[in-house]
Scaffold this active site. Structure first.
Site, PDB file in Angstrom:
ATOM      1  N   ASP A  67       0.803  -1.223   0.000  1.00 34.67           N
ATOM      2  CA  ASP A  67       0.000   0.000   0.000  1.00 34.67           C
ATOM      3  C   ASP A  67       0.838   1.275   0.000  1.00 34.67           C
ATOM      4  OD1 ASP A  67       0.964  -0.438   2.555  1.00 34.67           O
ATOM      5  OD2 ASP A  67      -0.984  -0.853   3.439  1.00 34.67           O
ATOM      6  N   ASP A 136      -7.369  -2.443  14.251  1.00 37.12           N
ATOM      7  CA  ASP A 136      -8.769  -2.703  13.876  1.00 37.12           C
ATOM      8  C   ASP A 136      -8.916  -3.960  13.004  1.00 37.12           C
ATOM      9  OD1 ASP A 136      -7.672  -1.845  11.480  1.00 37.12           O
ATOM     10  OD2 ASP A 136      -9.044  -0.152  11.197  1.00 37.12           O
ATOM     11  N   HIS A 138      -7.139  -4.646  10.230  1.00 36.06           N
ATOM     12  CA  HIS A 138      -6.869  -4.494   8.793  1.00 36.06           C
ATOM     13  C   HIS A 138      -5.588  -5.214   8.375  1.00 36.06           C
ATOM     14  CE1 HIS A 138      -4.633  -0.374   9.407  1.00 36.06           C
ATOM     15  NE2 HIS A 138      -3.732  -1.316   9.216  1.00 36.06           N
ATOM     16  N   GLU A 143      -9.551  -1.751   5.438  1.00 36.97           N
ATOM     17  CA  GLU A 143     -10.204  -1.435   6.706  1.00 36.97           C
ATOM     18  C   GLU A 143     -11.460  -2.305   6.881  1.00 36.97           C
ATOM     19  OE1 GLU A 143      -8.458   0.111   8.615  1.00 36.97           O
ATOM     20  OE2 GLU A 143      -8.052   2.209   8.136  1.00 36.97           O
TER      21      GLU A 143
HETATM   22  C1  GLP Z   1      -0.244   0.135   8.573  1.00 33.68           C
HETATM   23  C2  GLP Z   1      -0.037  -0.663   7.260  1.00 33.68           C
HETATM   24  C3  GLP Z   1      -0.209  -2.123   7.501  1.00 33.68           C
HETATM   25  C4  GLP Z   1       0.469  -2.478   8.805  1.00 33.68           C
HETATM   26  C5  GLP Z   1      -0.301  -1.888   9.965  1.00 33.68           C
HETATM   27  C6  GLP Z   1       0.353  -2.084  11.321  1.00 33.68           C
HETATM   28  O1  GLP Z   1      -1.194   1.090   8.510  1.00 33.68           O
HETATM   29  N1  GLP Z   1      -0.856  -0.263   6.162  1.00 33.68           N
HETATM   30  O2  GLP Z   1       0.355  -2.847   6.407  1.00 33.68           O
HETATM   31  O3  GLP Z   1       0.503  -3.863   8.971  1.00 33.68           O
HETATM   32  O4  GLP Z   1      -0.637  -0.564   9.725  1.00 33.68           O
HETATM   33  O5  GLP Z   1       1.399  -1.193  11.564  1.00 33.68           O
HETATM   34  P1  GLP Z   1       2.475  -1.445  12.698  1.00 33.68           P
HETATM   35  O6  GLP Z   1       3.278  -2.608  12.260  1.00 33.68           O
HETATM   36  O7  GLP Z   1       3.282  -0.200  12.771  1.00 33.68           O
HETATM   37  O8  GLP Z   1       1.734  -1.721  13.954  1.00 33.68           O
END
Ligand code: GLP
Length: 260
Positions: A67, A136, A138, A143
């Site tokens: 993404d 959440d 995702h 989402e």
């Molecule tokens: C982000 C990314 C995800 C990621 C998630 C968790 O927004 N789009 O791919 O897995 O949130 O982030 P973190 O690893 O910093 O907790």
């Protein structure tokens, strides 16, 4: 789903790095799906170490990132382009032309998303998709309420995700509202999914994804439908799992030929 509970994120990241490096060593033209966020950072560090010290070459690797934020240029320090360059791509020998990250500045977003899907297909499909999980539930930026059959497209971030990701920006008001993300269906097409989750704040999402019903309200729960999904968590992230003891027993008694 194979659920591996490890005492801490270092041990979990070591297993993930072994799975990835084995694929890179064994397959001629491996295709990696990559994630951003804090969670995969230790894995990227370990892969860089393996590249420097153990001759792990990424010369034949193709990558697709999950993404990117809409509106950010690749050199914006909070963009996922910049994140990947900083934490992995600048330190390994992956050819520039083998790297794919959604273009947050695409003028024709639907056209760009169609081409991204075509590029994944024409590369032979993703062998291994690395995933984190949002608080959440995702995956990528899919989402809650995302179609479990969705493909790469534009999405609107929830208030919770914008809050969670504010630390990478100069305050929450600078976090974009929109992103381009691979869809849940795109992720499920990968031949293997490897989800990592660390820390107490992920415990609820992990429990819902692994032991709750398959539902669009927890997009990561779609991995229950995947024939080869491996979830590696630390002790804190496993704390909401009802059957954690069972998963630990299974992992401890794996036959040698099945070990990572
Ligand atoms: C982000 C990314 C995800 C990621 C998630 C968790 O927004 N789009 O791919 O897995 O949130 O982030 P973190 O690893 O910093 O907790």
């Amino acid at each position: 789903m194979e659920i591996i509970v490890q005492p801490d994120s270092q041990a979990a990241s070591r297993i993930a790095s072994r799975i990835i490096s084995r694929l890179i060593r064994e397959k001629t033209r491996p295709v990696l799906g990559l994630a951003t966020g804090n969670t995969p950072l230790q894995v990227y560090k370990e892969l860089v170490r393996m590249h420097r010290e153990e001759g792990l070459s990424f010369a034949g690797v193709t990558t697709f990132n999950l993404d990117e934020y809409v509106g950010l240029s690749p050199d914006h320090p909070s963009s996922f382009h910049a994140f990947m360059a900083r934490n992995l791509f600048h330190h390994i020998d992956v050819p520039r032309e083998s790297i794919h990250i959604p273009d947050g500045q695409a003028k024709d977003i639907p056209g760009f998303c169609r081409r991204y899907e075509e590029d994944i297909r024409s590369s032979g499909g993703i062998d291994l998709q690395v995933l984190g999980i949002g608080t959440d539930g995702h995956i990528g930026f899919n989402e809650p309420s995302s179609s479990l059959a969705s493909r790469t497209r534009i999405k609107t971030l929830t208030a919770q995700t914008r809050r969670d990701n504010a630390s990478s920006f100069d305050g929450e008001e600078h976090v974009p509202y929109h992103c381009i993300t691979m869809g849940v269906g795109t992720i499920l097409d990968s031949r293997m999914c490897l989800l990592l989750a660390f820390g107490k704040k992920k415990a609820r999402a992990v429990a819902a994804a692994c032991e709750g019903p398959v539902t669009a309200m927890v997009p990561a729960s779609a991995l229950q439908m995947h024939p080869r999904a491996v979830v590696i968590v630390d002790g804190e992230a496993s704390s909401g799992l009802e059957r954690a003891d069972y998963y630990q027993w299974v992992y401890a008694h794996k036959p040698d030929w099945q070990k990572y």
